[in-house]
Design a protein around this motif. Structure first.
Motif, PDB file in Angstrom:
ATOM      1  N   ALA A  59     -60.269   3.701 -31.680  1.00 51.35           N
ATOM      2  CA  ALA A  59     -60.072   4.531 -30.486  1.00 51.35           C
ATOM      3  C   ALA A  59     -59.950   3.661 -29.238  1.00 51.35           C
ATOM      4  O   ALA A  59     -59.141   3.936 -28.346  1.00 51.35           O
ATOM      5  CB  ALA A  59     -61.230   5.507 -30.333  1.00 51.35           C
ATOM      6  N   ARG A  60     -60.742   2.587 -29.188  1.00 49.75           N
ATOM      7  CA  ARG A  60     -60.703   1.701 -28.018  1.00 49.75           C
ATOM      8  C   ARG A  60     -59.449   0.825 -28.025  1.00 49.75           C
ATOM      9  O   ARG A  60     -58.781   0.673 -26.999  1.00 49.75           O
ATOM     10  CB  ARG A  60     -61.952   0.817 -27.992  1.00 49.75           C
ATOM     11  N   ILE A  61     -59.131   0.246 -29.196  1.00 47.31           N
ATOM     12  CA  ILE A  61     -57.946  -0.610 -29.304  1.00 47.31           C
ATOM     13  C   ILE A  61     -56.689   0.168 -28.935  1.00 47.31           C
ATOM     14  O   ILE A  61     -55.824  -0.307 -28.194  1.00 47.31           O
ATOM     15  CB  ILE A  61     -57.819  -1.187 -30.733  1.00 47.31           C
ATOM     16  N   TYR A  62     -56.593   1.376 -29.473  1.00 49.94           N
ATOM     17  CA  TYR A  62     -55.450   2.258 -29.204  1.00 49.94           C
ATOM     18  C   TYR A  62     -55.305   2.498 -27.703  1.00 49.94           C
ATOM     19  O   TYR A  62     -54.215   2.391 -27.138  1.00 49.94           O
ATOM     20  CB  TYR A  62     -55.691   3.566 -29.947  1.00 49.94           C
ATOM     21  N   TYR A  63     -56.421   2.807 -27.046  1.00 47.32           N
ATOM     22  CA  TYR A  63     -56.402   3.091 -25.615  1.00 47.32           C
ATOM     23  C   TYR A  63     -56.042   1.845 -24.809  1.00 47.32           C
ATOM     24  O   TYR A  63     -55.228   1.910 -23.877  1.00 47.32           O
ATOM     25  CB  TYR A  63     -57.761   3.629 -25.167  1.00 47.32           C
ATOM     26  N   VAL A  64     -56.654   0.725 -25.170  1.00 49.34           N
ATOM     27  CA  VAL A  64     -56.408  -0.522 -24.437  1.00 49.34           C
ATOM     28  C   VAL A  64     -54.945  -0.952 -24.568  1.00 49.34           C
ATOM     29  O   VAL A  64     -54.326  -1.382 -23.583  1.00 49.34           O
ATOM     30  CB  VAL A  64     -57.347  -1.638 -24.940  1.00 49.34           C
ATOM     31  N   LEU A  65     -54.379  -0.837 -25.753  1.00 51.41           N
ATOM     32  CA  LEU A  65     -52.985  -1.243 -25.972  1.00 51.41           C
ATOM     33  C   LEU A  65     -52.016  -0.450 -25.103  1.00 51.41           C
ATOM     34  O   LEU A  65     -50.991  -0.978 -24.658  1.00 51.41           O
ATOM     35  CB  LEU A  65     -52.613  -1.085 -27.448  1.00 51.41           C
ATOM     36  N   ASP A  69     -51.665  -3.599 -19.259  1.00 50.91           N
ATOM     37  CA  ASP A  69     -51.553  -4.296 -17.969  1.00 50.91           C
ATOM     38  C   ASP A  69     -52.874  -4.259 -17.212  1.00 50.91           C
ATOM     39  O   ASP A  69     -53.310  -5.274 -16.647  1.00 50.91           O
ATOM     40  CB  ASP A  69     -50.447  -3.655 -17.116  1.00 50.91           C
ATOM     41  N   TYR A  70     -53.511  -3.078 -17.210  1.00 48.18           N
ATOM     42  CA  TYR A  70     -54.787  -2.951 -16.504  1.00 48.18           C
ATOM     43  C   TYR A  70     -55.856  -3.838 -17.141  1.00 48.18           C
ATOM     44  O   TYR A  70     -56.586  -4.549 -16.430  1.00 48.18           O
ATOM     45  CB  TYR A  70     -55.259  -1.491 -16.522  1.00 48.18           C
ATOM     46  N   TYR A  71     -55.965  -3.803 -18.467  1.00 46.12           N
ATOM     47  CA  TYR A  71     -57.036  -4.537 -19.134  1.00 46.12           C
ATOM     48  C   TYR A  71     -56.802  -6.046 -19.166  1.00 46.12           C
ATOM     49  O   TYR A  71     -57.759  -6.818 -19.247  1.00 46.12           O
ATOM     50  CB  TYR A  71     -57.256  -3.983 -20.545  1.00 46.12           C
ATOM     51  N   ILE A  75     -60.336  -7.984 -17.911  1.00 36.99           N
ATOM     52  CA  ILE A  75     -60.787  -8.290 -19.271  1.00 36.99           C
ATOM     53  C   ILE A  75     -62.200  -7.787 -19.543  1.00 36.99           C
ATOM     54  O   ILE A  75     -62.509  -7.280 -20.619  1.00 36.99           O
ATOM     55  CB  ILE A  75     -60.719  -9.808 -19.549  1.00 36.99           C
ATOM     56  N   ASN A  76     -63.073  -7.899 -18.550  1.00 43.52           N
ATOM     57  CA  ASN A  76     -64.477  -7.502 -18.740  1.00 43.52           C
ATOM     58  C   ASN A  76     -64.643  -6.008 -18.966  1.00 43.52           C
ATOM     59  O   ASN A  76     -65.683  -5.545 -19.435  1.00 43.52           O
ATOM     60  CB  ASN A  76     -65.313  -7.936 -17.536  1.00 43.52           C
ATOM     61  N   GLU A  77     -63.619  -5.213 -18.641  1.00 47.32           N
ATOM     62  CA  GLU A  77     -63.694  -3.762 -18.814  1.00 47.32           C
ATOM     63  C   GLU A  77     -63.415  -3.328 -20.257  1.00 47.32           C
ATOM     64  O   GLU A  77     -63.724  -2.191 -20.624  1.00 47.32           O
ATOM     65  CB  GLU A  77     -62.692  -3.064 -17.884  1.00 47.32           C
ATOM     66  N   ILE A  78     -62.844  -4.208 -21.051  1.00 47.93           N
ATOM     67  CA  ILE A  78     -62.423  -3.824 -22.406  1.00 47.93           C
ATOM     68  C   ILE A  78     -63.583  -3.304 -23.244  1.00 47.93           C
ATOM     69  O   ILE A  78     -63.442  -2.322 -23.973  1.00 47.93           O
ATOM     70  CB  ILE A  78     -61.729  -5.017 -23.122  1.00 47.93           C
ATOM     71  N   ILE A  79     -64.742  -3.936 -23.141  1.00 44.48           N
ATOM     72  CA  ILE A  79     -65.872  -3.542 -23.984  1.00 44.48           C
ATOM     73  C   ILE A  79     -66.686  -2.393 -23.381  1.00 44.48           C
ATOM     74  O   ILE A  79     -67.554  -1.838 -24.045  1.00 44.48           O
ATOM     75  CB  ILE A  79     -66.821  -4.731 -24.249  1.00 44.48           C
ATOM     76  N   LYS A  80     -66.376  -1.991 -22.165  1.00 47.53           N
ATOM     77  CA  LYS A  80     -67.189  -0.975 -21.478  1.00 47.53           C
ATOM     78  C   LYS A  80     -66.708   0.430 -21.832  1.00 47.53           C
ATOM     79  O   LYS A  80     -66.178   1.167 -20.983  1.00 47.53           O
ATOM     80  CB  LYS A  80     -67.162  -1.203 -19.973  1.00 47.53           C
TER      81      LYS A  80
END
Length: 253
Positions: A59-65, A69-71, A75-80
């Motif tokens: 769910a997170r990978i899908y959203y981040v992909l 550009d934002y992530y 970078i520090n927001e990816i795990i939050k």
């Protein structure tokens, strides 16, 4: 509106609490149904534990992909994940892939497993959607307060959808209610008209239709070119559900 509270110095977000509550309810339902099907408890523990991890990561990978550009700039927001940003379709796809591979390895009927798991999944979705309310996300287009009142939206939700002086359609609330209705229908199917594949096919069709409609009104959709990705996946879900239903109906009791 606060989106967190503090217990003994520990800050807990309502978003995380909603997700956790959904997981606990899903576990109880899945465990009870698996026991009724005489499936080894170890298998269910493995599926829920590792399937949940795969689901959250997916769910997170899908959203981040789809927000790369934002992530890449944050970078520090990816795990939050407690800030929001879990795409349910990514969770379903990654979770389903794990269950499929696990079922093949342990020689368990994959569709029988999904019939057992999905009632828990859809009620977890109904509960988890409330996390979007506290994070003020996953809402729809700008609307009037009068329209929300005509739709019989509870007053506290209407107030929560007053963002910067404008009111928005609470699509997360509508999706939650429809998931709850879907859960009730699944329980009726299981009790009166159950056959391997019926629950899974119903889930795919029902949730596919829900998201197809909801996504039309969403203003924060994940896009692939000019198309809303959730609508594409929903159409695929509906097609797969229809195929599975026809196949299940043709099979002998």
């Amino acid at each position: 509106m606060s989106n967190s509270f503090n217990i003994f110095g520990l800050n807990i977000t309502y978003y995380s609490l909603c997700i956790l509550t959904g997981v606990i309810v899903a576990y109880i339902l899945i465990y009870k149904e698996a026991k009724r099907h005489n499936i080894n408890q170890r298998y269910i523990d493995d599926i829920i534990f590792y399937g949940l991890i795969c689901g959250i990561l997916g769910a997170r990978i899908y959203y981040v992909l789809f927000n790369l550009d934002y992530y890449l700039d944050n970078i520090n927001e990816i795990i939050k994940i407690w800030h929001g940003g879990l795409a349910i379709h990514g969770g379903i796809l990654f979770g389903a892939l794990f269950v499929y591979l696990y079922s093949r390895r342990n020689k368990i009927n994959f569709i029988e497993l999904t019939d057992i798991i999905l009632p828990g999944v859809i009620i977890a979705q109904a509960i988890g959607r409330w996390g979007n309310f506290f994070n003020r996300e996953a809402y729809g287009m700008m609307v009037s307060k009068e329209l929300l009142e005509k739709l019989l939206i509870p007053k506290f939700i209407i107030n929560g959808m007053n963002i910067n002086g404008n009111y928005y359609l609470p699509t997360f609330y509508i999706e939650s209610i429809l998931c709850l209705i879907g859960f009730i229908i699944i329980l009726l199917i299981r009790k009166y008209k159950n056959k391997t594949g019926y629950i899974t096919s119903f889930y795919l069709i029902w949730y596919g239709i829900i998201r197809l409609i909801i996504e039309y009104f969403r203003t924060d959709s994940l896009m692939i070119g000019p198309f809303k990705m959730a609508m594409i996946v929903s159409i695929i879900f509906i097609i797969l559900g229809i195929i599975l239903f026809i196949k299940s109906k043709k099979e002998k009791e």
